[in-house]
Design an enzyme around this catalytic site. Structure first.
Site, mmCIF file in Angstrom:
data_model
loop_
_atom_site.group_PDB
_atom_site.id
_atom_site.type_symbol
_atom_site.label_atom_id
_atom_site.label_comp_id
_atom_site.label_asym_id
_atom_site.label_seq_id
_atom_site.Cartn_x
_atom_site.Cartn_y
_atom_site.Cartn_z
ATOM 1 N N ASN A 134 0.500 -1.234 0.013
ATOM 2 C CA ASN A 134 -0.271 0.092 -0.004
ATOM 3 C C ASN A 134 0.738 1.762 -0.029
ATOM 4 O O ASN A 134 0.590 2.215 -0.641
ATOM 5 C CB ASN A 134 -0.958 -0.069 1.473
ATOM 6 C CG ASN A 134 -0.746 -0.057 2.631
ATOM 7 O OD1 ASN A 134 0.471 -0.587 2.789
ATOM 8 N ND2 ASN A 134 -1.387 0.668 3.756
ATOM 9 N N LYS A 157 12.382 -7.433 1.480
ATOM 10 C CA LYS A 157 11.489 -8.400 0.387
ATOM 11 C C LYS A 157 10.218 -7.500 0.679
ATOM 12 O O LYS A 157 9.248 -7.305 1.253
ATOM 13 C CB LYS A 157 10.842 -9.402 1.629
ATOM 14 C CG LYS A 157 9.813 -10.463 0.187
ATOM 15 C CD LYS A 157 9.381 -11.251 0.906
ATOM 16 C CE LYS A 157 8.017 -11.017 0.820
ATOM 17 N NZ LYS A 157 6.811 -10.726 -0.475
ATOM 18 N N GLU A 232 4.461 -3.371 12.655
ATOM 19 C CA GLU A 232 3.353 -2.477 12.458
ATOM 20 C C GLU A 232 2.511 -2.844 11.835
ATOM 21 O O GLU A 232 1.826 -3.679 10.079
ATOM 22 C CB GLU A 232 3.847 -1.339 11.310
ATOM 23 C CG GLU A 232 3.193 0.013 11.676
ATOM 24 C CD GLU A 232 2.434 0.605 10.960
ATOM 25 O OE1 GLU A 232 1.298 0.055 10.466
ATOM 26 O OE2 GLU A 232 2.704 0.933 9.219
ATOM 27 N N LEU A 233 1.294 -3.420 12.809
ATOM 28 C CA LEU A 233 0.049 -4.268 12.045
ATOM 29 C C LEU A 233 -1.355 -3.406 11.831
ATOM 30 O O LEU A 233 -0.967 -2.380 11.753
ATOM 31 C CB LEU A 233 0.054 -5.335 13.231
ATOM 32 C CG LEU A 233 1.281 -5.759 13.363
ATOM 33 C CD1 LEU A 233 0.899 -6.959 14.407
ATOM 34 C CD2 LEU A 233 2.532 -6.629 12.130
ATOM 35 N N CYS A 266 -3.661 1.445 7.088
ATOM 36 C CA CYS A 266 -3.981 0.533 7.664
ATOM 37 C C CYS A 266 -4.129 1.579 9.208
ATOM 38 O O CYS A 266 -4.590 1.181 9.948
ATOM 39 C CB CYS A 266 -2.613 0.094 9.063
ATOM 40 S SG CYS A 266 -2.001 -0.839 7.890
ATOM 41 N N GLU A 366 -11.354 -4.972 9.619
ATOM 42 C CA GLU A 366 -10.346 -3.647 9.077
ATOM 43 C C GLU A 366 -10.793 -3.631 7.242
ATOM 44 O O GLU A 366 -11.347 -5.222 6.838
ATOM 45 C CB GLU A 366 -8.776 -4.070 8.551
ATOM 46 C CG GLU A 366 -7.812 -2.650 8.421
ATOM 47 C CD GLU A 366 -6.669 -2.707 8.372
ATOM 48 O OE1 GLU A 366 -6.712 -4.122 8.755
ATOM 49 O OE2 GLU A 366 -5.963 -1.691 8.405
HETATM 50 C C1 SIN Z 1 0.182 2.615 6.839
HETATM 51 O O1 SIN Z 1 -1.578 2.695 6.658
HETATM 52 O O2 SIN Z 1 0.376 1.355 6.904
HETATM 53 C C2 SIN Z 1 0.933 4.274 6.440
HETATM 54 C C3 SIN Z 1 -0.421 5.188 6.665
HETATM 55 C C4 SIN Z 1 1.580 6.107 6.941
HETATM 56 O O3 SIN Z 1 2.523 6.018 7.247
HETATM 57 O O4 SIN Z 1 0.800 7.331 6.601
#
Ligand code: SIN
Length: 463
Positions: A134, A157, A232-233, A266, A366
């Protein structure tokens, strides 16, 4: 299984490029090379590491249009967002080029006159990163820049959907003078490379951005070699709008947080929780603005909402919308699609749902898509309860001009990133990361270099 990744344009389904999948032997060799380079890289002094990072940043900026185009082709996001992401990615390199020079130790007063105590920080060793599709550029530099600044070699990766942006960034790092064994990429399926990374005795730290189930698996698999971890999940961000809020501001900022990258972030608001006295007015205003958003190919200059990354992502979004409608949600905008499964493209028009309730899947899972579910509340206690009723704790937002209301909401939200009248709180200078099942550790700011450093303490006696 073919030993290539087919990188497709999600806006058209067309093949952009085939990318070689690295074999297990090649990946293990890359890990060994990374590990071996540690002896040299840790000795490169901090000012020189900083200069190399600065040169990398400069080259990324010089190739900004080219990288942004690659990103839009493989990820689908509008070109304007890709250009913004190249700047965002560069800002992490710039920030950590400076932090490289600020890795301080300390002295501690000893308990006897015959001793001196010195605390120093040293790089932890080879870092292996797994990055998402993303934000193919920014999530890579957010990990690579602090690792390299700290003196750690780095291997990444990238996601199978978007390897090309990362490959170009790594090439530019080499062009900048960072040795080829100090920053490397490998391509392959997540489960295969994930196992090789977590089982390797050469890897001292795993840094992952992606889903919570995969993060949990990586944590479990790393237990035998006791690796450091930054995770970072997933997120399920609440966005609370208090009765006194500036509605126009709330609508404008909701558009920014909810529909950036077609809702595939996220941190995007996933549950819009609005005071019952203003919920109708807010929902109408939001729907009116959402209907104006232009859906299309990210390369078209007026596109604001690009495609969904793949069929799996699309199916998940549609099933959540259908579940909500079946259970009584009202569609104020969207619930429209432009899909061609044979060609392989999936567009979901930005959607607004009202009368959403806690039993709907969208309120628990989500979405990763451009859907805004709106639920109402009577009291602030109830809003907080709805907001916190999730295993996730990444980002949360709220809108109020009353400082007591704002302080109360802030103090009671269990989330790592909070925007008060602000739908865009991200940045290289701030600590990004989640509580609960949204992750471990922070990226960005001064916190972001800590996970790449070990503390070593020296006691000098007999003075
Ligand atoms: C993410 O959605 O994982 C990152 C978003 C951001 O860094 O603003």
């Amino acid at each position: 299984m073919a030993n290539v990744l087919r990188v497709n344009n999600p806006a058209t389904g067309e093949l952009i490029q085939e990318v070689k999948i690295h074999s297990e032997e090649e990946i293990n060799q890359a890990l060994k090379n990374g590990h071996d380079s540690f002896k040299r890289w840790r000795k490169v002094n901090a000012h020189e590491r900083s200069r190399l990072l600065q040169r990398w940043s400069q080259l990324v900026q010089e190739h900004k249009e080219e990288i942004a185009k690659i990103m839009t082709l493989e990820n689908g996001k509008p070109l304007k967002e890709s250009l913004g992401e190249v700047d965002y990615a560069t800002s992490y390199i710039d920030w950590y080029a400076e932090e490289a020079k600020r890795i301080y130790g300390r002295t501690i007063p000893a308990s006897t006159e015959s001793k001196r105590i010195i605390v120093s920080r040293q790089p932890i060793g080879l870092v292996a990163a797994i990055t998402p599709w993303n934000f193919p550029a920014a999530m890579m530099t957010r990990k690579a820049a602090p690792a390299l600044a700290a003196g750690c070699p780095f291997i990444v990766k990238p996601a199978v959907e978007t390897p090309l942006t990362t490959m170009r960034l790594v090439e530019l790092a080499h062009e900048a003078g960072i040795p080829t064994d100090v920053i490397q990429y490998v391509n392959g399926r997540g489960s295969v490379v994930g196992d090789l990374f977590t089982q390797s005795e050469y890897v001292r730290k795993i840094s992952f951005t992606g889903s919570t189930p995969i993060g949990k698996q990586l944590i479990k698999n790393s237990a035998d070699t006791v690796k450091h971890m930054t995770m970072e999940l997933g997120g399920h961000a609440p966005l609370i709008i208090a009765e006194d809020a500036d509605l126009d501001l709330a609508v404008q900022q909701t558009l920014i947080t909810k529909y950036r990258n077609a809702g595939q972030t996220c941190v995007c608001a996933n549950r819009i929780i609005v005071h019952e006295n203003i919920v109708d007015q807010f929902a109408e205003k939001l729907a009116e603005e959402v209907k104006k958003l232009k859906v299309g190919n990210g390369l078209d200059s007026d596109t604001q909402i690009g495609p969904i990354i793949n069929e799996k992502g699309y199916e998940k979004i549609v099933s959540q919308i259908e579940d909500a409608i079946d259970k009584g949600a009202e569609v104020l905008a969207g619930n429209q699609y432009d899909v061609n499964k044979d060609q392989g493209y999936y567009f979901v028009y930005p959607t607004v749902l009202k009368n959403v309730s806690a039993d709907m899947v969208i309120m628990q899972e989500e979405t990763f898509g451009p859907v805004a579910p709106i639920v109402s509340f009577k009291t602030l206690e109830e809003a907080i309860e709805i907001a916190n009723s999730t295993p996730y704790g990444l980002a949360a937002y709220f809108f109020t001009n009353d400082y007591k209301t704002g302080t109360y909401i802030h103090d009671n939200l269990d989330f790592g990133i909070i925007g008060w009248n602000d739908g865009a709180p991200s940045g290289a200078h701030v600590p990004f990361g989640g509580m609960k099942e949204s992750g471990l550790g922070r990226e960005g700011s001064i916190e972001g270099i800590e996970p790449y450093l070990e503390t070593k303490y020296l006691s000098i006696g007999n003075l």
